[in-house]
Design a protein around this motif. Structure first.
Motif, PDB file in Angstrom:
ATOM      1  N   ASP A  90       0.807  -1.216   0.000  1.00  0.00           N
ATOM      2  CA  ASP A  90       0.000   0.000   0.000  1.00  0.00           C
ATOM      3  C   ASP A  90       0.845   1.274   0.000  1.00  0.00           C
ATOM      4  O   ASP A  90       0.567   2.228   0.724  1.00  0.00           O
ATOM      5  CB  ASP A  90      -0.962  -0.003   1.186  1.00  0.00           C
ATOM      6  N   LEU A  91       1.905   1.277  -0.839  1.00  0.00           N
ATOM      7  CA  LEU A  91       2.720   2.478  -0.986  1.00  0.00           C
ATOM      8  C   LEU A  91       2.032   3.452  -1.925  1.00  0.00           C
ATOM      9  O   LEU A  91       1.409   3.060  -2.904  1.00  0.00           O
ATOM     10  CB  LEU A  91       4.090   2.131  -1.577  1.00  0.00           C
ATOM     11  N   LYS A  92       2.137   4.709  -1.631  1.00  0.00           N
ATOM     12  CA  LYS A  92       1.595   5.758  -2.486  1.00  0.00           C
ATOM     13  C   LYS A  92       2.764   6.508  -3.111  1.00  0.00           C
ATOM     14  O   LYS A  92       3.676   6.955  -2.410  1.00  0.00           O
ATOM     15  CB  LYS A  92       0.741   6.745  -1.677  1.00  0.00           C
ATOM     16  N   PHE A  93       2.754   6.623  -4.430  1.00  0.00           N
ATOM     17  CA  PHE A  93       3.805   7.328  -5.141  1.00  0.00           C
ATOM     18  C   PHE A  93       3.246   8.608  -5.737  1.00  0.00           C
ATOM     19  O   PHE A  93       2.153   8.614  -6.299  1.00  0.00           O
ATOM     20  CB  PHE A  93       4.383   6.467  -6.269  1.00  0.00           C
ATOM     21  N   ASP A  94       4.029   9.685  -5.628  1.00  0.00           N
ATOM     22  CA  ASP A  94       3.556  10.918  -6.250  1.00  0.00           C
ATOM     23  C   ASP A  94       3.673  10.796  -7.768  1.00  0.00           C
ATOM     24  O   ASP A  94       4.253   9.855  -8.297  1.00  0.00           O
ATOM     25  CB  ASP A  94       4.286  12.146  -5.697  1.00  0.00           C
ATOM     26  N   ASN A  95       3.125  11.752  -8.463  1.00  0.00           N
ATOM     27  CA  ASN A  95       3.012  11.726  -9.915  1.00  0.00           C
ATOM     28  C   ASN A  95       4.369  11.572 -10.598  1.00  0.00           C
ATOM     29  O   ASN A  95       4.510  10.817 -11.548  1.00  0.00           O
ATOM     30  CB  ASN A  95       2.308  13.007 -10.370  1.00  0.00           C
ATOM     31  N   GLU A  96       5.381  12.286 -10.114  1.00  0.00           N
ATOM     32  CA  GLU A  96       6.702  12.220 -10.735  1.00  0.00           C
ATOM     33  C   GLU A  96       7.323  10.834 -10.585  1.00  0.00           C
ATOM     34  O   GLU A  96       7.915  10.300 -11.525  1.00  0.00           O
ATOM     35  CB  GLU A  96       7.636  13.276 -10.144  1.00  0.00           C
ATOM     36  N   ILE A  97       7.191  10.227  -9.431  1.00  0.00           N
ATOM     37  CA  ILE A  97       7.731   8.886  -9.203  1.00  0.00           C
ATOM     38  C   ILE A  97       7.027   7.876 -10.109  1.00  0.00           C
ATOM     39  O   ILE A  97       7.661   6.990 -10.696  1.00  0.00           O
ATOM     40  CB  ILE A  97       7.607   8.470  -7.723  1.00  0.00           C
ATOM     41  N   GLN A  98       5.715   8.011 -10.269  1.00  0.00           N
ATOM     42  CA  GLN A  98       4.972   7.119 -11.161  1.00  0.00           C
ATOM     43  C   GLN A  98       5.486   7.253 -12.599  1.00  0.00           C
ATOM     44  O   GLN A  98       5.648   6.257 -13.305  1.00  0.00           O
ATOM     45  CB  GLN A  98       3.476   7.418 -11.103  1.00  0.00           C
ATOM     46  N   ALA A  99       5.752   8.488 -13.015  1.00  0.00           N
ATOM     47  CA  ALA A  99       6.274   8.724 -14.363  1.00  0.00           C
ATOM     48  C   ALA A  99       7.646   8.074 -14.533  1.00  0.00           C
ATOM     49  O   ALA A  99       7.923   7.426 -15.550  1.00  0.00           O
ATOM     50  CB  ALA A  99       6.357  10.224 -14.641  1.00  0.00           C
ATOM     51  N   LEU A 100       8.496   8.225 -13.532  1.00  0.00           N
ATOM     52  CA  LEU A 100       9.829   7.618 -13.597  1.00  0.00           C
ATOM     53  C   LEU A 100       9.750   6.092 -13.596  1.00  0.00           C
ATOM     54  O   LEU A 100      10.505   5.422 -14.313  1.00  0.00           O
ATOM     55  CB  LEU A 100      10.690   8.110 -12.432  1.00  0.00           C
ATOM     56  N   LEU A 101       8.844   5.540 -12.801  1.00  0.00           N
ATOM     57  CA  LEU A 101       8.658   4.088 -12.795  1.00  0.00           C
ATOM     58  C   LEU A 101       8.201   3.595 -14.163  1.00  0.00           C
ATOM     59  O   LEU A 101       8.687   2.577 -14.662  1.00  0.00           O
ATOM     60  CB  LEU A 101       7.651   3.670 -11.727  1.00  0.00           C
ATOM     61  N   LEU A 102       7.286   4.323 -14.770  1.00  0.00           N
ATOM     62  CA  LEU A 102       6.810   3.948 -16.102  1.00  0.00           C
ATOM     63  C   LEU A 102       7.965   3.940 -17.095  1.00  0.00           C
ATOM     64  O   LEU A 102       8.146   2.973 -17.843  1.00  0.00           O
ATOM     65  CB  LEU A 102       5.718   4.913 -16.564  1.00  0.00           C
ATOM     66  N   LEU A 103       8.758   5.000 -17.101  1.00  0.00           N
ATOM     67  CA  LEU A 103       9.889   5.072 -18.030  1.00  0.00           C
ATOM     68  C   LEU A 103      10.905   3.964 -17.783  1.00  0.00           C
ATOM     69  O   LEU A 103      11.467   3.407 -18.726  1.00  0.00           O
ATOM     70  CB  LEU A 103      10.574   6.439 -17.939  1.00  0.00           C
ATOM     71  N   SER A 104      11.123   3.627 -16.539  1.00  0.00           N
ATOM     72  CA  SER A 104      12.114   2.592 -16.222  1.00  0.00           C
ATOM     73  C   SER A 104      11.641   1.191 -16.593  1.00  0.00           C
ATOM     74  O   SER A 104      12.447   0.285 -16.731  1.00  0.00           O
ATOM     75  CB  SER A 104      12.490   2.642 -14.745  1.00  0.00           C
ATOM     76  N   CYS A 105      10.336   1.014 -16.762  1.00  0.00           N
ATOM     77  CA  CYS A 105       9.788  -0.295 -17.108  1.00  0.00           C
ATOM     78  C   CYS A 105       9.726  -0.547 -18.609  1.00  0.00           C
ATOM     79  O   CYS A 105       9.436  -1.662 -19.036  1.00  0.00           O
ATOM     80  CB  CYS A 105       8.381  -0.459 -16.524  1.00  0.00           C
ATOM     81  N   LEU A 106       9.991   0.474 -19.407  1.00  0.00           N
ATOM     82  CA  LEU A 106       9.916   0.297 -20.855  1.00  0.00           C
ATOM     83  C   LEU A 106      11.062  -0.563 -21.349  1.00  0.00           C
ATOM     84  O   LEU A 106      12.162  -0.528 -20.794  1.00  0.00           O
ATOM     85  CB  LEU A 106       9.941   1.667 -21.549  1.00  0.00           C
ATOM     86  N   PRO A 107      10.825  -1.340 -22.399  1.00  0.00           N
ATOM     87  CA  PRO A 107      11.897  -2.181 -22.939  1.00  0.00           C
ATOM     88  C   PRO A 107      13.028  -1.332 -23.519  1.00  0.00           C
ATOM     89  O   PRO A 107      12.851  -0.143 -23.804  1.00  0.00           O
ATOM     90  CB  PRO A 107      11.204  -3.001 -24.041  1.00  0.00           C
ATOM     91  N   ASP A 108      14.177  -1.942 -23.699  1.00  0.00           N
ATOM     92  CA  ASP A 108      15.349  -1.244 -24.224  1.00  0.00           C
ATOM     93  C   ASP A 108      15.083  -0.591 -25.579  1.00  0.00           C
ATOM     94  O   ASP A 108      15.703   0.407 -25.918  1.00  0.00           O
ATOM     95  CB  ASP A 108      16.538  -2.201 -24.354  1.00  0.00           C
ATOM     96  N   LEU A 109      14.164  -1.146 -26.330  1.00  0.00           N
ATOM     97  CA  LEU A 109      13.827  -0.596 -27.639  1.00  0.00           C
ATOM     98  C   LEU A 109      13.350   0.856 -27.544  1.00  0.00           C
ATOM     99  O   LEU A 109      13.439   1.611 -28.498  1.00  0.00           O
ATOM    100  CB  LEU A 109      12.698  -1.405 -28.295  1.00  0.00           C
ATOM    101  N   TRP A 110      12.831   1.228 -26.396  1.00  0.00           N
ATOM    102  CA  TRP A 110      12.260   2.555 -26.186  1.00  0.00           C
ATOM    103  C   TRP A 110      13.286   3.535 -25.624  1.00  0.00           C
ATOM    104  O   TRP A 110      12.924   4.611 -25.169  1.00  0.00           O
ATOM    105  CB  TRP A 110      11.061   2.449 -25.259  1.00  0.00           C
ATOM    106  N   GLU A 111      14.549   3.199 -25.652  1.00  0.00           N
ATOM    107  CA  GLU A 111      15.577   4.046 -25.057  1.00  0.00           C
ATOM    108  C   GLU A 111      15.543   5.467 -25.623  1.00  0.00           C
ATOM    109  O   GLU A 111      15.668   6.447 -24.893  1.00  0.00           O
ATOM    110  CB  GLU A 111      16.960   3.438 -25.278  1.00  0.00           C
ATOM    111  N   ASN A 112      15.337   5.592 -26.943  1.00  0.00           N
ATOM    112  CA  ASN A 112      15.306   6.927 -27.561  1.00  0.00           C
ATOM    113  C   ASN A 112      14.157   7.767 -27.029  1.00  0.00           C
ATOM    114  O   ASN A 112      14.328   8.951 -26.729  1.00  0.00           O
ATOM    115  CB  ASN A 112      15.215   6.810 -29.086  1.00  0.00           C
ATOM    116  N   ILE A 113      12.981   7.181 -26.911  1.00  0.00           N
ATOM    117  CA  ILE A 113      11.830   7.953 -26.416  1.00  0.00           C
ATOM    118  C   ILE A 113      12.027   8.295 -24.948  1.00  0.00           C
ATOM    119  O   ILE A 113      11.664   9.389 -24.513  1.00  0.00           O
ATOM    120  CB  ILE A 113      10.483   7.235 -26.662  1.00  0.00           C
ATOM    121  N   VAL A 114      12.623   7.397 -24.182  1.00  0.00           N
ATOM    122  CA  VAL A 114      12.886   7.678 -22.767  1.00  0.00           C
ATOM    123  C   VAL A 114      13.820   8.885 -22.653  1.00  0.00           C
ATOM    124  O   VAL A 114      13.565   9.804 -21.871  1.00  0.00           O
ATOM    125  CB  VAL A 114      13.484   6.444 -22.053  1.00  0.00           C
TER     126      VAL A 114
END
Length: 147
Positions: A90-114
């Motif tokens: 039951d951890l709550k993450f602020d908006n910026e942390i959620q955005a960073l988590l999303l970016l970190s979960c993308l596959p390596d193929l998405w490195e340019n967009i990240v």
């Protein structure tokens, strides 16, 4: 991947998707190789250039599908497990942390967009909605390039 499978079914090229079990006993090996190659080519033509590069070693539909599964399905399963563990405590993450988590979960193929999205924010805080929008925009533009 579902769209590719649907297209192959529509073109009667679905047997190679069923891997070795898909080859009818009565079909000659040469005809099977041609059918498999047709399916392989259609799949490759529908992949983004970066994805094609990462699966270029595949010479059969079976190998290509296994390579695509390795690229996309395994990371998803591990990401899902991490999300479930975080939800359980039951951890709550602020908006910026959620955005960073999303970016970190993308596959390596998405490195340019990240990198592009990360650099575009400068010193401003990242916003989850912005990240999702950028990812969807990238997905739409990559699909339109393939069309």
């Amino acid at each position: 991947m579902m769209q590719i499978e649907d297209y192959l079914y529509q073109k009667d090229l679905f047997l190679p998707l069923q891997r070795e079990a898909g080859k009818p006993d009565k079909m000659e090996d040469d005809k099977w190789k041609v059918l498999d190659c047709k399916a392989l080519v259609i799949i490759r033509l529908n992949l983004h250039q970066h994805v094609t590069y990462n699966v270029s070693h595949a010479t059969t539909t079976k190998e290509l599908m296994e390579a695509l599964e390795a690229l996309y399905e395994k990371p998803s399963a591990s990401n899902k497990a991490v999300v479930q563990q975080l939800a359980a405590v039951d951890l709550k993450f602020d908006n910026e942390i959620q955005a960073l988590l999303l970016l970190s979960c993308l596959p390596d193929l998405w490195e340019n967009i990240v990198m592009t999205v990360s650099n575009a924010n400068g010193n401003d805080k990242m916003k989850l909605d912005t990240m999702i929008g950028a990812i969807l925009d990238e997905r739409i533009s990559s699909q339109s390039l393939r069309s």
